[in-house]
Design an enzyme around this catalytic site. Structure first.
Site, PDB file in Angstrom:
ATOM      1  N   ASN A 159       0.868  -1.198  -0.036  1.00 51.44           N
ATOM      2  CA  ASN A 159      -0.006  -0.045  -0.024  1.00 51.44           C
ATOM      3  C   ASN A 159       0.968   1.304  -0.041  1.00 51.44           C
ATOM      4  O   ASN A 159       1.812   1.500   0.932  1.00 51.44           O
ATOM      5  CB  ASN A 159      -0.766  -0.150   1.137  1.00 51.44           C
ATOM      6  CG  ASN A 159      -1.705   1.075   1.194  1.00 51.44           C
ATOM      7  OD1 ASN A 159      -1.545   2.322   0.956  1.00 51.44           O
ATOM      8  ND2 ASN A 159      -2.984   0.958   1.794  1.00 51.44           N
TER       9      ASN A 159
ATOM     10  N   HIS B  42       0.939   6.065   2.120  1.00 48.89           N
ATOM     11  CA  HIS B  42       1.648   7.087   2.925  1.00 48.89           C
ATOM     12  C   HIS B  42       2.756   7.556   2.048  1.00 48.89           C
ATOM     13  O   HIS B  42       3.544   8.792   2.534  1.00 48.89           O
ATOM     14  CB  HIS B  42       2.014   6.444   4.237  1.00 48.89           C
ATOM     15  CG  HIS B  42       0.886   6.113   4.992  1.00 48.89           C
ATOM     16  ND1 HIS B  42      -0.324   7.114   5.117  1.00 48.89           N
ATOM     17  CD2 HIS B  42       0.144   5.035   5.035  1.00 48.89           C
ATOM     18  CE1 HIS B  42      -1.319   6.714   5.677  1.00 48.89           C
ATOM     19  NE2 HIS B  42      -1.070   5.397   5.951  1.00 48.89           N
TER      20      HIS B  42
ATOM     21  N   HIS C  89      -5.395   3.649  -1.672  1.00 52.14           N
ATOM     22  CA  HIS C  89      -6.978   4.035  -1.190  1.00 52.14           C
ATOM     23  C   HIS C  89      -7.019   5.358  -1.711  1.00 52.14           C
ATOM     24  O   HIS C  89      -6.723   6.544  -1.071  1.00 52.14           O
ATOM     25  CB  HIS C  89      -6.813   3.992   0.351  1.00 52.14           C
ATOM     26  CG  HIS C  89      -8.176   4.208   1.195  1.00 52.14           C
ATOM     27  ND1 HIS C  89      -8.462   3.923   2.229  1.00 52.14           N
ATOM     28  CD2 HIS C  89      -9.394   4.516   0.507  1.00 52.14           C
ATOM     29  CE1 HIS C  89      -9.714   4.315   2.551  1.00 52.14           C
ATOM     30  NE2 HIS C  89     -10.315   4.632   1.576  1.00 52.14           N
TER      31      HIS C  89
ATOM     32  N   ARG D  95      -9.261   7.993  -0.788  1.00 54.49           N
ATOM     33  CA  ARG D  95     -10.116   8.651   0.175  1.00 54.49           C
ATOM     34  C   ARG D  95     -11.027   9.685  -0.410  1.00 54.49           C
ATOM     35  O   ARG D  95     -10.686  10.399  -1.417  1.00 54.49           O
ATOM     36  CB  ARG D  95      -9.495   9.225   1.590  1.00 54.49           C
ATOM     37  CG  ARG D  95      -8.844   7.844   2.199  1.00 54.49           C
ATOM     38  CD  ARG D  95      -8.203   8.374   3.332  1.00 54.49           C
ATOM     39  NE  ARG D  95      -9.279   8.426   4.322  1.00 54.49           N
ATOM     40  CZ  ARG D  95      -9.520   7.534   5.257  1.00 54.49           C
ATOM     41  NH1 ARG D  95      -8.882   6.394   5.586  1.00 54.49           N
ATOM     42  NH2 ARG D  95     -10.613   7.801   6.246  1.00 54.49           N
TER      43      ARG D  95
ATOM     44  N   ARG E 239      -6.543  12.835   1.021  1.00 54.86           N
ATOM     45  CA  ARG E 239      -5.683  13.347   1.947  1.00 54.86           C
ATOM     46  C   ARG E 239      -4.569  12.562   1.348  1.00 54.86           C
ATOM     47  O   ARG E 239      -3.295  13.415   1.707  1.00 54.86           O
ATOM     48  CB  ARG E 239      -6.129  12.813   3.379  1.00 54.86           C
ATOM     49  CG  ARG E 239      -5.972  11.303   3.565  1.00 54.86           C
ATOM     50  CD  ARG E 239      -6.275  11.068   5.039  1.00 54.86           C
ATOM     51  NE  ARG E 239      -7.512  11.385   5.401  1.00 54.86           N
ATOM     52  CZ  ARG E 239      -8.087  11.071   6.522  1.00 54.86           C
ATOM     53  NH1 ARG E 239      -7.303  10.122   7.449  1.00 54.86           N
ATOM     54  NH2 ARG E 239      -9.443  11.132   6.878  1.00 54.86           N
TER      55      ARG E 239
ATOM     56  N   GLU F 154      -8.610   0.633  -2.978  1.00 51.34           N
ATOM     57  CA  GLU F 154      -9.463   0.738  -1.799  1.00 51.34           C
ATOM     58  C   GLU F 154     -10.516   1.892  -1.863  1.00 51.34           C
ATOM     59  O   GLU F 154      -9.941   3.045  -2.437  1.00 51.34           O
ATOM     60  CB  GLU F 154      -8.505   0.710  -0.587  1.00 51.34           C
ATOM     61  CG  GLU F 154      -7.997  -0.382  -0.199  1.00 51.34           C
ATOM     62  CD  GLU F 154      -6.886  -0.233   0.812  1.00 51.34           C
ATOM     63  OE1 GLU F 154      -7.145   0.850   1.776  1.00 51.34           O
ATOM     64  OE2 GLU F 154      -6.352  -1.031   1.363  1.00 51.34           O
TER      65      GLU F 154
ATOM     66  N   THR G 188      -8.429   3.642   8.443  1.00 55.43           N
ATOM     67  CA  THR G 188      -9.515   2.855   8.456  1.00 55.43           C
ATOM     68  C   THR G 188      -9.537   2.274   9.872  1.00 55.43           C
ATOM     69  O   THR G 188      -8.773   1.267  10.172  1.00 55.43           O
ATOM     70  CB  THR G 188      -9.450   1.776   7.170  1.00 55.43           C
ATOM     71  OG1 THR G 188      -9.207   2.469   6.139  1.00 55.43           O
ATOM     72  CG2 THR G 188     -10.935   0.976   7.061  1.00 55.43           C
TER      73      THR G 188
ATOM     74  N   GLU H  42     -11.149  -9.334   2.824  1.00 59.50           N
ATOM     75  CA  GLU H  42      -9.774  -9.039   3.505  1.00 59.50           C
ATOM     76  C   GLU H  42     -10.308  -8.610   5.017  1.00 59.50           C
ATOM     77  O   GLU H  42     -11.026  -7.856   5.371  1.00 59.50           O
ATOM     78  CB  GLU H  42      -9.110  -7.443   2.889  1.00 59.50           C
ATOM     79  CG  GLU H  42      -7.849  -7.250   3.454  1.00 59.50           C
ATOM     80  CD  GLU H  42      -7.259  -6.141   3.047  1.00 59.50           C
ATOM     81  OE1 GLU H  42      -7.205  -6.197   1.573  1.00 59.50           O
ATOM     82  OE2 GLU H  42      -6.498  -5.448   3.486  1.00 59.50           O
TER      83      GLU H  42
ATOM     84  N   HIS I 239      -3.692  -4.578   7.750  1.00 61.95           N
ATOM     85  CA  HIS I 239      -3.783  -3.397   8.682  1.00 61.95           C
ATOM     86  C   HIS I 239      -2.901  -3.581   9.825  1.00 61.95           C
ATOM     87  O   HIS I 239      -3.230  -4.531  10.542  1.00 61.95           O
ATOM     88  CB  HIS I 239      -5.411  -3.136   9.054  1.00 61.95           C
ATOM     89  CG  HIS I 239      -5.555  -1.605   9.448  1.00 61.95           C
ATOM     90  ND1 HIS I 239      -5.910  -0.666   8.669  1.00 61.95           N
ATOM     91  CD2 HIS I 239      -5.371  -0.910  10.524  1.00 61.95           C
ATOM     92  CE1 HIS I 239      -5.856   0.598   8.873  1.00 61.95           C
ATOM     93  NE2 HIS I 239      -5.424   0.249  10.243  1.00 61.95           N
TER      94      HIS I 239
HETATM   95  N1  PXP Z   1      -5.916  -3.178   3.813  1.00 64.84           N
HETATM   96  C1  PXP Z   1      -7.086  -1.993   3.969  1.00 64.84           C
HETATM   97  C2  PXP Z   1      -8.455  -2.631   3.563  1.00 64.84           C
HETATM   98  C3  PXP Z   1      -6.631  -0.940   4.531  1.00 64.84           C
HETATM   99  O1  PXP Z   1      -7.434   0.205   4.527  1.00 64.84           O
HETATM  100  C4  PXP Z   1      -5.210  -0.607   4.710  1.00 64.84           C
HETATM  101  C5  PXP Z   1      -4.744   0.740   5.325  1.00 64.84           C
HETATM  102  O2  PXP Z   1      -5.181   1.752   4.374  1.00 64.84           O
HETATM  103  C6  PXP Z   1      -4.244  -1.650   4.897  1.00 64.84           C
HETATM  104  C7  PXP Z   1      -4.920  -2.888   4.227  1.00 64.84           C
HETATM  105  C8  PXP Z   1      -2.829  -1.373   4.994  1.00 64.84           C
HETATM  106  O3  PXP Z   1      -2.827  -1.071   6.425  1.00 64.84           O
HETATM  107  P1  PXP Z   1      -1.428  -0.657   7.133  1.00 64.84           P
HETATM  108  O4  PXP Z   1      -1.224   0.808   6.468  1.00 64.84           O
HETATM  109  O5  PXP Z   1      -1.678  -0.626   8.309  1.00 64.84           O
HETATM  110  O6  PXP Z   1      -0.237  -1.540   6.996  1.00 64.84           O
END
Ligand code: PXP
Length: 246
Positions: A14, A17, A50, A52, A56, A77, A108, A158, A197
């Site tokens: 992901n 960030h 994602h 959003r 952001r 996402e 999330t 998921e 997550h």
């Molecule tokens: N899976 C989903 C559906 C999420 O919303 C997120 C966070 O955006 C993640 C995985 C990844 O989580 P993390 O950034 O804490 O590794």
């Protein structure tokens, strides 16, 4: 080339960030697409982003650029809104993971209440599926949620591992059991289980060891760790932890 053999646990990276850091100065550095390509070179099987509602981190143009640049699956996402559905149908990513979204949350928090939102989700799951997008529902490892996913015809769920990641001791072991039981139940019903997550080098092993789970989506820790060791190294080390547990 993405490996879909049963034993292989895929890693979706992901890159939200990277965009968070970019947006802090309003420019175009660091570029999340460049990070995505680097992640793929380092062994990511897919990229997750994602979009959003408040934009952001990931922006609309990032989705277009990722779609154009990536040779691995993009997992978009998205909140269960008509705006996001329209965007997903326009880009047709490999997968769309429907997540709950609150404007005030930092990330999330918790899974989607698929049972409660059934009527909103049903046409979305159908429209995405008809467009060839693999729908995933981000849910808690809970029987009622899996039952809703079955009734919705979602091919993927998921499981939210945020509680597992934040708990300790027996409470964490209990939550891990919930995830493991939920993965087995989903798989028995023909749904492919994923998880994600809050996963880190220290806590990924027990989740990676659950045999039915086919994909982990990991972001925040990898981007944070990249500050110290670089993104490629962080991804390769995560991959090694996943493989060791499998
Ligand atoms: N899976 C989903 C559906 C999420 O919303 C997120 C966070 O955006 C993640 C995985 C990844 O989580 P993390 O950034 O804490 O590794």
């Amino acid at each position: 080339m993405t490996d879909y053999s049963p034993a292989r646990l895929r890693l979706g990276v992901n890159i939200d960030h990277v965009a968070t850091i970019r947006n802090a100065r309003g420019g175009d550095h660091p570029d999340p697409v460049k990070a995505a390509l680097l992640a793929v070179e380092a062994g990511a099987d897919g990229i997750t982003a994602h979009l959003r509602e408040d934009r952001r981190h990931i922006r609309d143009e990032d989705i277009a650029s990722l779609m154009a640049a990536l040779t691995v699956p993009l997992n978009l996402e998205m909140a269960a809104t008509s705006e996001m559905l329209e965007i997903a149908l326009r880009h047709k990513p490999h997968a769309a993971c429907i997540v709950p979204e609150k404007r005030e949350e930092r990330t999330t928090e918790g899974g989607l209440d698929a049972a409660r939102a059934f009527d909103v989700l049903a046409p979305m799951v159908k429209a995405l599926g008809d467009a060839g997008v693999r729908v995933s529902l981000f849910i808690e490892p809970d029987v009622a949620q899996i039952d809703a996913a079955i009734r919705l015809g979602a091919p993927v769920v998921e499981f939210h591992t945020g509680s597992y990641a934040h708990l300790a001791g027996q409470a964490r072991a209990d939550e891990l059991r919930r995830i493991s039981d939920a993965a087995a139940l989903a798989a028995r019903n023909g749904i492919e289980p994923h998880a994600g997550h809050g996963l880190t080098f220290d806590n990924v092993g027990p989740v990676a060891a659950i045999p039915q789970i086919r994909e982990l989506n990991i972001g925040h820790f990898l981007v944070g760790e990249a500050i110290f060791t670089g993104l490629a190294d962080a991804i390769q080390t995560m991959r090694a932890h996943m493989d060791a547990a499998r």
